[in-house]
Every structure is written in structure tokens, then in C-alpha cells.
Enzyme design. Structure first.
Site, mmCIF file in Angstrom:
data_model
loop_
_atom_site.group_PDB
_atom_site.id
_atom_site.type_symbol
_atom_site.label_atom_id
_atom_site.label_comp_id
_atom_site.label_asym_id
_atom_site.label_seq_id
_atom_site.Cartn_x
_atom_site.Cartn_y
_atom_site.Cartn_z
ATOM 1 N N ARG A 161 0.822 -1.226 0.000
ATOM 2 C CA ARG A 161 0.000 0.000 0.000
ATOM 3 C C ARG A 161 0.850 1.268 0.000
ATOM 4 O O ARG A 161 0.507 2.264 0.643
ATOM 5 C CB ARG A 161 -0.904 0.031 1.234
ATOM 6 C CG ARG A 161 -1.990 -0.992 1.244
ATOM 7 C CD ARG A 161 -3.006 -0.729 0.119
ATOM 8 N NE ARG A 161 -4.246 -1.402 0.385
ATOM 9 C CZ ARG A 161 -4.455 -2.694 0.124
ATOM 10 N NH1 ARG A 161 -3.515 -3.420 -0.444
ATOM 11 N NH2 ARG A 161 -5.624 -3.251 0.405
ATOM 12 N N SER A 245 -10.675 0.028 3.833
ATOM 13 C CA SER A 245 -9.849 -0.167 5.034
ATOM 14 C C SER A 245 -9.319 1.182 5.501
ATOM 15 O O SER A 245 -8.685 1.895 4.723
ATOM 16 C CB SER A 245 -8.642 -1.044 4.716
ATOM 17 O OG SER A 245 -9.054 -2.310 4.264
ATOM 18 N N GLU A 340 -4.441 4.078 6.428
ATOM 19 C CA GLU A 340 -4.224 3.835 5.001
ATOM 20 C C GLU A 340 -4.770 5.009 4.206
ATOM 21 O O GLU A 340 -4.274 5.338 3.146
ATOM 22 C CB GLU A 340 -4.948 2.542 4.601
ATOM 23 C CG GLU A 340 -4.543 2.049 3.238
ATOM 24 C CD GLU A 340 -5.591 1.165 2.612
ATOM 25 O OE1 GLU A 340 -6.436 1.687 1.875
ATOM 26 O OE2 GLU A 340 -5.544 -0.049 2.848
HETATM 27 N N1 EPU Z 1 -11.296 -10.020 10.637
HETATM 28 C C1 EPU Z 1 -11.912 -10.122 11.847
HETATM 29 N N2 EPU Z 1 -12.810 -9.162 12.188
HETATM 30 C C2 EPU Z 1 -13.101 -8.102 11.398
HETATM 31 C C3 EPU Z 1 -12.453 -8.000 10.145
HETATM 32 C C4 EPU Z 1 -11.548 -8.971 9.787
HETATM 33 O O1 EPU Z 1 -11.665 -11.052 12.611
HETATM 34 O O2 EPU Z 1 -13.919 -7.283 11.784
HETATM 35 C C5 EPU Z 1 -10.358 -11.085 10.218
HETATM 36 C C6 EPU Z 1 -10.967 -11.918 9.081
HETATM 37 O O3 EPU Z 1 -11.758 -12.966 9.592
HETATM 38 C C7 EPU Z 1 -9.753 -12.470 8.383
HETATM 39 C C8 EPU Z 1 -8.747 -11.342 8.567
HETATM 40 O O4 EPU Z 1 -9.195 -10.532 9.635
HETATM 41 O O5 EPU Z 1 -9.262 -13.598 9.040
HETATM 42 C C9 EPU Z 1 -8.529 -10.521 7.310
HETATM 43 O O6 EPU Z 1 -9.745 -9.899 6.931
HETATM 44 P P1 EPU Z 1 -10.104 -9.636 5.396
HETATM 45 O O7 EPU Z 1 -9.986 -10.888 4.595
HETATM 46 O O8 EPU Z 1 -11.407 -8.914 5.359
HETATM 47 O O9 EPU Z 1 -8.958 -8.708 4.870
HETATM 48 P P2 EPU Z 1 -8.268 -7.388 5.477
HETATM 49 O O10 EPU Z 1 -6.876 -7.747 5.852
HETATM 50 O O11 EPU Z 1 -9.116 -6.728 6.511
HETATM 51 C C10 EPU Z 1 -7.248 -6.576 3.238
HETATM 52 C C11 EPU Z 1 -7.172 -5.245 2.551
HETATM 53 C C12 EPU Z 1 -8.470 -4.978 1.777
HETATM 54 C C13 EPU Z 1 -8.640 -6.098 0.766
HETATM 55 C C14 EPU Z 1 -8.693 -7.434 1.523
HETATM 56 C C15 EPU Z 1 -8.746 -8.622 0.579
HETATM 57 C C16 EPU Z 1 -5.659 -3.898 3.887
HETATM 58 C C17 EPU Z 1 -5.541 -2.802 4.899
HETATM 59 N N3 EPU Z 1 -6.915 -4.204 3.539
HETATM 60 O O12 EPU Z 1 -8.284 -6.443 4.210
HETATM 61 O O13 EPU Z 1 -8.346 -3.760 1.088
HETATM 62 O O14 EPU Z 1 -9.812 -5.921 0.013
HETATM 63 O O15 EPU Z 1 -7.501 -7.614 2.318
HETATM 64 O O16 EPU Z 1 -7.494 -8.766 -0.041
HETATM 65 O O17 EPU Z 1 -4.654 -4.422 3.424
HETATM 66 C C18 EPU Z 1 -8.771 -1.413 1.120
HETATM 67 O O18 EPU Z 1 -7.567 -1.258 0.979
HETATM 68 O O19 EPU Z 1 -9.573 -0.437 1.209
HETATM 69 C C19 EPU Z 1 -9.290 -2.767 1.222
HETATM 70 C C20 EPU Z 1 -10.593 -3.010 1.432
#
Ligand code: EPU
Length: 347
Positions: A161, A245, A340
């Protein structure tokens, strides 16, 4: 170029918060950048660049000139797989167009809100793919000397990012920028190289799970699966104001991760170059933020990393909520979250 003084920025930020700019310049052709930035200099105004406004929080008004990139045009050479897109193109439409002409790889990046020009600034990424894998270069306008230049992938110095373009625009802490950009560089177009052979990337566990019943997923299947997951998990900015995010996922050391694992049963994690990446959404969820409400500012009920405008909140309130979330994670886990989104404006 269309110029508006004392412009309302509400239509230009996906949080949908009210904020004003001293002046707004809508740029339809790259050549308009020079007169626009000359005008800012003449009036002594700082300049802020906006793409789709999907990754920005106006914590207050912006006392300067906002440049809105609205240039359009996509050139595709199917034979070589080279795609050149103007900065003002919509990112998701570009992903769809490439898929339709049989150029693959971007399908994991479907439905990311925002403009094509903003994509390299923070090296957008989702579901196991980052833009840098397909990136060749970009054309930019450098406000420092009013020149048009090219930047290669190496010049951009991409990481998670992040890129040199973002570093010149953002502070890493939760302090609003005022005034920003000592050296503003405006992306005018970007060039990608995409494979003609499908090679679906199912490395992200949630995506693999979504497609487990499909024997040989095509890029179209991946595109549709990513759209389904995103629609299920993330609020549509057209309906609920948000900027995706809000914080980056922090990277902690192996030792820190072991300490975390001794306190919590199987915290989710991803390997990273410098250590272990822990989802900020999970950390915030442990602190009880999922569905949290503070007036009309709040946290999405299905994802603790997404701040939302429930209608009529201010950027200042959202900023205060973000600081409360950061402080809570810091005291519970000793981890400092970095935003972010770009935070703009004065208190
Ligand atoms: N999780 C929780 N509780 C929550 C949210 C997430 O326990 O309230 C856990 C999920 O169960 C999972 C883990 O955290 O085990 C990761 O969650 P998720 O798959 O939703 O991905 P993320 O790491 O929160 C990142 C990117 C997103 C992107 C997704 C899919 C960042 C900061 N965010 O989210 O990007 O769509 O992976 O690749 O890297 C964005 O940049 O605006 C964005 C949405």
C-alpha cells in the site's frame, strides 16, 4: 478546465463528509495541469490532488486548490498485452474492459473503488494480487518544475500500500495534512502489461474457499467471486459513506506474534517480508469495534476496519473515532496502527 471557488467537496469524497476547498479545478486534459498549478502559485495556495476521492478523509476544510483528474481514454494492444489508461478512468471499469478483451490478471482487483490514476499511488491490492505485478510505468506532471515525466516501476518503489508517490503526499501518523505536498506529482496515465493466458490467482484463502466448488476457475469466475465477497463484506460507498480499510495491516516481529498467539487462540496472520502481517480488522474486532457507533460516525457491522458515515457525521468526528480506535489497539496489543487513508484538513 472548470474552476470553482469555495467549492463543496462532499460529492468528491466517498465518506460523503462536508468540507470546502478554496478552489477546485477539474482537469480534463494533462495540458491543463500547468495553468492550474500556476494559478495556485499565483494565489499562494497549497495543492491537493484527488482521484476518485475514495481514500481520503477531510478532517476539516482544505484552504487550497483541489485538482480533480477527469482525463479519459484507454489504449489496448491485445497482441503485446500492453494497456495504457488515463488517470481519470474508473478502476473497476478498466478491470472489466481488460477481462473482456482477453487480458488477465486484474480480476482479483475488481470493485476497488477509485480512479486508475490513484491505483499506483498506494499500490492497490486485494485477494492475493497487487498492482505492481502488472505495472510498467506512468506519466506524471511534476509541479516542482512544471514538467511532464515518465516513471518506471523501479522509480515508483512499490511496497505494501505504498509508493514514492504516496510518500510525498501522506504522513504516516494520524495527523491531518496542512498544508500538504511539498513536491506534488500528478499521475496523468499509467501503463500495464497483462498476460493473454489465464492464470487465476487463488492464493487468498477466502477467495479459494469461495471458488472451491468450481473445478477449473476462469478469470471471469475469479472476477465474479471477488465482486461477491466484496459486496458481502464491504459497504458500497454509494449507499454508506466509507473509504474501505481505514488502517493498514500492521507488520509485527515473529516474537511479538508468538506473544500474541499465547494470549489469543490462533490469531489470523499472513507472512510478510519483515515479519508477520496481522489483520488490523481482527485487532479492532477484539477491541469490540465491530458495529461501534459514536453519533453518526461508526464502524461497519461486518468489518471492524471500515469506518462509516451513517449520515451527516463530520470528518472531524470520524477522525476522532479513528484516533480512539488506534489508542485502543495500542493499549490492548502494544501495536500502533497507521492510517491507510489520507487525512486532510485542520482542526
Ligand atoms: N477479521 C476479523 N474481524 C473483522 C475484520 C476482519 O476477525 O472485523 C479477520 C478476518 O476474519 C480475516 C482477517 O481478519 O481472518 C482478514 O480480513 P479480510 O480478509 O477482510 O482482509 P483485510 O486484511 O481486513 C485486506 C485489505 C483490503 C482487501 C482485503 C482482501 C488492507 C488494509 N486491507 O483487508 O483492502 O480488500 O484484504 O485482499 O490491506 C482497502 O484497501 O480499502 C481494502 C478493502
Amino acid at each position: 478546465m472548470k474552476l470553482t471557488d469555495n467549492a463543496d467537496l462532499r460529492p468528491y469524497n466517498s465518506f460523503g463528509v462536508a468540507a470546502r476547498a478554496a478552489c477546485l479545478a477539474e482537469i480534463e486534459h494533462g495540458e491543463e495541469l500547468e495553468p492550474a498549478t500556476a494559478l495556485a502559485e499565483e494565489r499562494g495556495l497549497p495543492v491537493l490532488l484527488l482521484g476518485g476521492g475514495t481514500n481520503v478523509l477531510f478532517a476539516g476544510d482544505f484552504p487550497g486548490l483541489v485538482l480533480l483528474m477527469r482525463n479519459r481514454g484507454v489504449e489496448i494492444d491485445r497482441e503485446s498485452g500492453v494497456v495504457k489508461a488515463a488517470a481519470g478512468e474508473n478502476w473497476h471499469e478498466l478491470v472489466r474492459t481488460c477481462l473482456e478483451v482477453g487480458l488477465y490478471g486484474l480480476e482479483n482487483l475488481a470493485l476497488i473503488p477509485g480512479s486508475a490514476g490513484a491505483a499506483p499511488v498506494q499500490n492497490i491490492g486485494a485477494y492475493g494480487v497487487e498492482l505492481e505485478s502488472f505495472f510498467v510505468g506512468l506519466e506524471l506532471f511534476d509541479c516542482a518544475d512544471s514538467s511532464l515525466r515518465e516513471m518506471s516501476r523501479e522509480d515508483c518503489k512499490f511496497s505494501y500500500r505504498d509508493s514514492v508517490l504516496k510518500q510525498s503526499q501522506v504522513q504516516s501518523r494520524l495527523q491531518p495534512l496542512s498544508p500538504p505536498q511539498p513536491q506534488l506529482r500528478v499521475v496523468c496515465s499509467l501503463t500495464l502489461q497483462l498476460p493473454r493466458e489465464p492464470a487465476p490467482n487463488l492464493s487468498y484463502p477466502a477467495l479459494a474457499e469461495e471458488l472451491e466448488h468450481v473445478a477449473k476457475p476462469t478469470p471471469q469466475d475469479v472476477f465474479e467471486a471477488v465482486c461477491r465477497i466484496r459486496r458481502r463484506k464491504l459497504p458500497d460507498p454509494a449507499e454508506i459513506g466509507n473509504a474501505g480499510s481505514f488502517f493498514k495491516n500492521p507488520i509485527i516481529s515473529q516474537d511479538e506474534f508468538e506473544q500474541l498467539s499465547s494470549r489469543y487462540h490462533s490469531p489470523p496472520s499472513f507472512p510478510a517480508k519483515e515479519g508477520v502481517k496481522v489483520p488490523a480488522g481482527w485487532l479492532l474486532d477484539q477491541c469490540g469495534f465491530k458495529g461501534y457507533e459514536k453519533g453518526a460516525a461508526g464502524v461497519y457491522e461486518r468489518h471492524a476496519l471500515i469506518l462509516v458515515n451513517r449520515g451527516g457525521t463530520t470528518g472531524r468526528e470520524l477522525h476522532q473515532l479513528a484516533m480512539e480506535m488506534r489508542d485502543s489497539v495500542r493499549s490492548e496489543f502494544g501495536i500502533t496502527l497507521e492510517p491507510e487513508v489520507r487525512i486532510i484538513g485542520t482542526h
